[in-house]
Design an enzyme around this catalytic site. Structure first.
Site, PDB file in Angstrom:
ATOM      1  N   HIS A 213      -0.382   7.092  41.399  1.00  0.00           N
ATOM      2  CA  HIS A 213      -0.298   6.731  42.811  1.00  0.00           C
ATOM      3  C   HIS A 213      -1.060   7.699  43.705  1.00  0.00           C
ATOM      4  O   HIS A 213      -1.369   7.375  44.840  1.00  0.00           O
ATOM      5  CB  HIS A 213       1.165   6.583  43.224  1.00  0.00           C
ATOM      6  CG  HIS A 213       1.755   5.304  42.721  1.00  0.00           C
ATOM      7  ND1 HIS A 213       2.415   4.415  43.515  1.00  0.00           N
ATOM      8  CD2 HIS A 213       1.735   4.748  41.486  1.00  0.00           C
ATOM      9  CE1 HIS A 213       2.794   3.365  42.778  1.00  0.00           C
ATOM     10  NE2 HIS A 213       2.399   3.561  41.553  1.00  0.00           N
ATOM     11  N   SER A 217      -5.082   3.077  41.260  1.00  0.00           N
ATOM     12  CA  SER A 217      -5.451   2.342  40.055  1.00  0.00           C
ATOM     13  C   SER A 217      -6.955   2.170  39.964  1.00  0.00           C
ATOM     14  O   SER A 217      -7.618   1.942  40.967  1.00  0.00           O
ATOM     15  CB  SER A 217      -4.796   0.959  40.069  1.00  0.00           C
ATOM     16  OG  SER A 217      -3.405   1.056  40.267  1.00  0.00           O
ATOM     17  N   LYS A 241       2.816 -10.817  39.398  1.00  0.00           N
ATOM     18  CA  LYS A 241       1.904 -10.907  38.255  1.00  0.00           C
ATOM     19  C   LYS A 241       2.488 -10.163  37.057  1.00  0.00           C
ATOM     20  O   LYS A 241       2.410 -10.637  35.921  1.00  0.00           O
ATOM     21  CB  LYS A 241       0.544 -10.319  38.633  1.00  0.00           C
ATOM     22  CG  LYS A 241      -0.516 -10.566  37.574  1.00  0.00           C
ATOM     23  CD  LYS A 241      -1.907 -10.251  38.076  1.00  0.00           C
ATOM     24  CE  LYS A 241      -2.930 -10.532  37.005  1.00  0.00           C
ATOM     25  NZ  LYS A 241      -4.298 -10.406  37.507  1.00  0.00           N
ATOM     26  N   ASP A 242       3.090  -8.981  37.316  1.00  0.00           N
ATOM     27  CA  ASP A 242       3.731  -8.230  36.234  1.00  0.00           C
ATOM     28  C   ASP A 242       4.900  -9.024  35.649  1.00  0.00           C
ATOM     29  O   ASP A 242       5.101  -9.033  34.435  1.00  0.00           O
ATOM     30  CB  ASP A 242       4.238  -6.869  36.749  1.00  0.00           C
ATOM     31  CG  ASP A 242       3.120  -5.832  36.781  1.00  0.00           C
ATOM     32  OD1 ASP A 242       2.027  -6.114  36.258  1.00  0.00           O
ATOM     33  OD2 ASP A 242       3.341  -4.736  37.331  1.00  0.00           O
ATOM     34  N   GLU A 285       4.857   3.121   9.062  1.00  0.00           N
ATOM     35  CA  GLU A 285       4.888   1.931   9.895  1.00  0.00           C
ATOM     36  C   GLU A 285       3.472   1.597  10.361  1.00  0.00           C
ATOM     37  O   GLU A 285       2.610   2.472  10.436  1.00  0.00           O
ATOM     38  CB  GLU A 285       5.775   2.178  11.114  1.00  0.00           C
ATOM     39  CG  GLU A 285       7.232   2.330  10.757  1.00  0.00           C
ATOM     40  CD  GLU A 285       7.870   1.000  10.430  1.00  0.00           C
ATOM     41  OE1 GLU A 285       8.532   0.408  11.277  1.00  0.00           O
ATOM     42  OE2 GLU A 285       7.691   0.530   9.288  1.00  0.00           O
TER      43      GLU A 285
END
Lengths: 422, 183
Positions: A213, A217, A241-242, A285
């Protein structure tokens, strides 16, 4: 950015004393976000969602789990059979680990493609790598807790890596084990640390978001926000959107939890740990396979440094090298969209990590994809070589030699142009 | 601090004393913190009960020539092999310069017919195969580690593969001809 004015008296009373509501408003509501973010920008919040899911499901698992070598395996089986919805909570936690790595790996590749590690986002990138390292430690220790064959032998092989270091190696491994082999003290400390680490990750995530922040972005053009026209508020545009992305992701997640819960695991981990019998084929894994392939591919000595130590160093280096890529990448252009040459190398690198993953899953003497004469170990060595060449040679050289395409003047301009072409 | 006299810097007796006190306090603080941390670090080392389980007695009378057994010692397996004449010869005839980790066979055994080694691969800690009859014993008739392909010979020495060292020989004492104490 003016401080919001609160009409509600209670909200105002609280905010005057602790401006937490202003802070949340500032960072989750009005945070100016580039208006051109693609779905590739969904994976950060998805990873955050999975982290919370892991912490919650983990807390409930602990209510029924017993961290003792004689009871751990059975307590996990009891969770699966007798505890109400225990099977669901455990399958969410088990597959959640894989979902976390899927989201984070895509998030990292996104950052690599769009140059999100370049100035001024180096600190943001570093904290991200620390999160990855913390996740790997957490996932490794969590996998040991059910005390199955793969738990035990995975723990044995990985802790033995540290014996590769000269002089301090053996005392260090004894210290890690709390004994002379992986045993009850080891299980206990792994349990303790596995409970601690997610909260360390949570703290790192707070720093990650804080750094994000303050530098803002990145976006698909790699061009910074210049005018208010380039950005839109985080809410409602990106919250919605998220959320949509989360819905799609949850379908994917649920498909594993409900229809193929053991698909990503290894069947041998349903055999209780036996310190006297090594499974014929120990594999980690899936999310560790590329790193495991790098570890194994070093089977030669250089300058008298034994292969075992070199392998360990190469494996650690494969992650540590990410810390310096802001300086290894010499290109002034962030986004690979405008880098016609580097773009291809990026995809070659993606393929390379998949090849490494494949090699990590196979026995060294097998043939690569069944190709006669091409051993997995050789392919692993070639792809390990490219892994490092990509960062140490390709990144500095292509940045200097390549002629990037012209950048749009602003985010807004590129959006309007793409809109006109559509 | 803000009142430091610029011109007489080092000669100001007051400042020297303050610097000394600051340094001394910092040093005591750092050492004290280190000492306070040590109990926590050391608590992760093997505890007394773990150390107390450090020896085990084994009866050898029912291991026929050519066979081997596994016993648990400190949470890890120990291989005890009753070697045949041929296996002893194989172990003794190897030239030392052919070995990755050169060690003569007689430095690794007390009685030639009994080979006692810790059954943990020196690469990454797997248990090599070859103790039970019928298991693969590798290209040198000793043990073979399936994890990453290390071959050990009839003296437990590394001959090929990624392991850097020979199988470790634990300290042991023969109590009688047919019983041994490991540890």
């Amino acid at each position: 950015m003016s401080a919001p004015v609160w009409n509600n008296k209670v909200v105002k009373w609280v905010d005057d004393r602790l401006p937490i509501i202003s802070m949340l408003h500032h960072s989750a509501y009005e945070y100016p976000t580039p208006k051109n973010l693609s779905y590739m920008w969904n994976f950060g919040s998805l990873a955050g969602f999975v982290l919370v899911t892991m912490i919650l499901s983990g807390i409930f698992l602990v209510m029924n789990y017993t961290p003792h070598t004689s009871m751990a395996f059975e307590s996990v089986e009891r969770i699966m059979r007798d505890v109400n919805y225990g099977w669901l909570i455990r399958y969410i936690h088990m597959n959640g680990a894989s979902m976390f790595f899927i989201a984070v790996f895509i998030h990292i590749f996104r950052g690599l493609y769009y140059g999100s590690y370049k100035a001024p986002r180096e600190m943001l990138w570093w904290i991200g790598i620390l999160i990855l390292l913390a996740m790997m430690a957490t996932a490794f220790m969590g996998y040991v807790l059910p005390w199955g064959q793969m738990s035990f032998w995975g723990a044995t092989v990985i802790t033995n890596l540290f014996s590769a270091f000269p002089v301090i190696g053996d005392p260090l491994v004894t210290w890690l084990w709390g004994g002379f082999s992986v045993d009850n003290p080891t299980l206990n400390r792994f349990f303790s640390l596995h409970y601690l680490m997610p909260f360390v990750i949570l703290g790192l995530v707070v720093l990650h978001v804080w750094a994000l922040h303050s530098v803002r972005s990145n976006n698909p053009t790699g061009v910074e926000i210049k005018t208010p026209q380039d950005s839109i508020p985080f809410h409602p545009y990106y919250t919605i959107k998220d959320l949509f992305g989360l819905g799609v992701f949850l379908i994917f997640f649920s498909a594993f939890v409900f229809f193929a819960p053991d698909f990503l695991g290894h069947p041998d981990n349903y055999i209780p740990a036996n310190p006297l019998v090594t499974p014929p084929h120990i594999v980690p894994e899936w999310y560790f396979l590329p790193f495991y392939a790098i570890l194994r591919s070093i089977d030669f000595t250089i300058f008298g440094i034994p292969a075992k130590l070199l392998g360990v160093l190469a494996m650690f280096a494969s992650i540590v090298i990410l810390f310096v890529i802001p300086w290894l990448d010499t290109s002034k252009v962030r986004s690979s969209k405008f880098r016609p040459v580097y773009k291809w190398f990026f995809w070659l690198f993606v393929i390379d990590t998949f090849v490494l993953g494949y090699c990590g899953a196979k026995a060294p003497d097998d043939y690569f994809m069944g190709i006669e004469g091409l051993k997995v170990i050789v392919m692993g060595q070639l792809s390990t070589l490219y892994y490092f060449v990509h960062f140490l040679v390709v990144m500095p050289l292509v940045g200097k030699l390549e002629r990037p395409k012209p950048l749009p003047a602003s985010i807004s301009e590129s959006v309007l142009k793409e809109g006109a072409n559509a | 601090m803000s009142q430091t006299v610029q011109s007489s810097g080092d000669h100001n007796p007051d400042e020297n004393r303050r610097d000394f006190l600051t340094l001394a306090t910092t040093a005591v603080g750092v050492v004290g913190t280190g000492m306070a941390l040590w109990p926590f670090v050391d608590s992760m080392n093997p505890s007394k009960d773990v150390l107390a389980l450090a020896s085990v007695e084994v009866n050898l009378s029912n291991i026929p020539v050519g066979q081997a057994i596994k016993v648990m010692w400190r949470g890890k397996p120990v291989f005890i092999r009753h070697r045949t004449e041929r296996e002893i010869n194989e172990a003794e005839e190897v030239a030392l310069n052919e070995l990755v980790d050169p060690q003569a066979d007689d430095a690794r055994v007390e009685k030639k017919e009994w080979l006692i080694v810790v059954g943990v691969c020196t690469h990454l800690g797997c248990i090599p195969m070859g103790t039970a009859t019928g298991e693969a014993r590798g290209d040198y008739d000793g043990w073979y580690c399936p994890c990453h392909g290390s071959h050990y010979d009839t003296s437990g020495r590394i001959r090929r593969g990624p392991a850097p060292k020979n199988l470790e020989v634990p300290t042991y004492t023969f109590l009688t001809d047919t019983s041994v104490r490991i540890g």
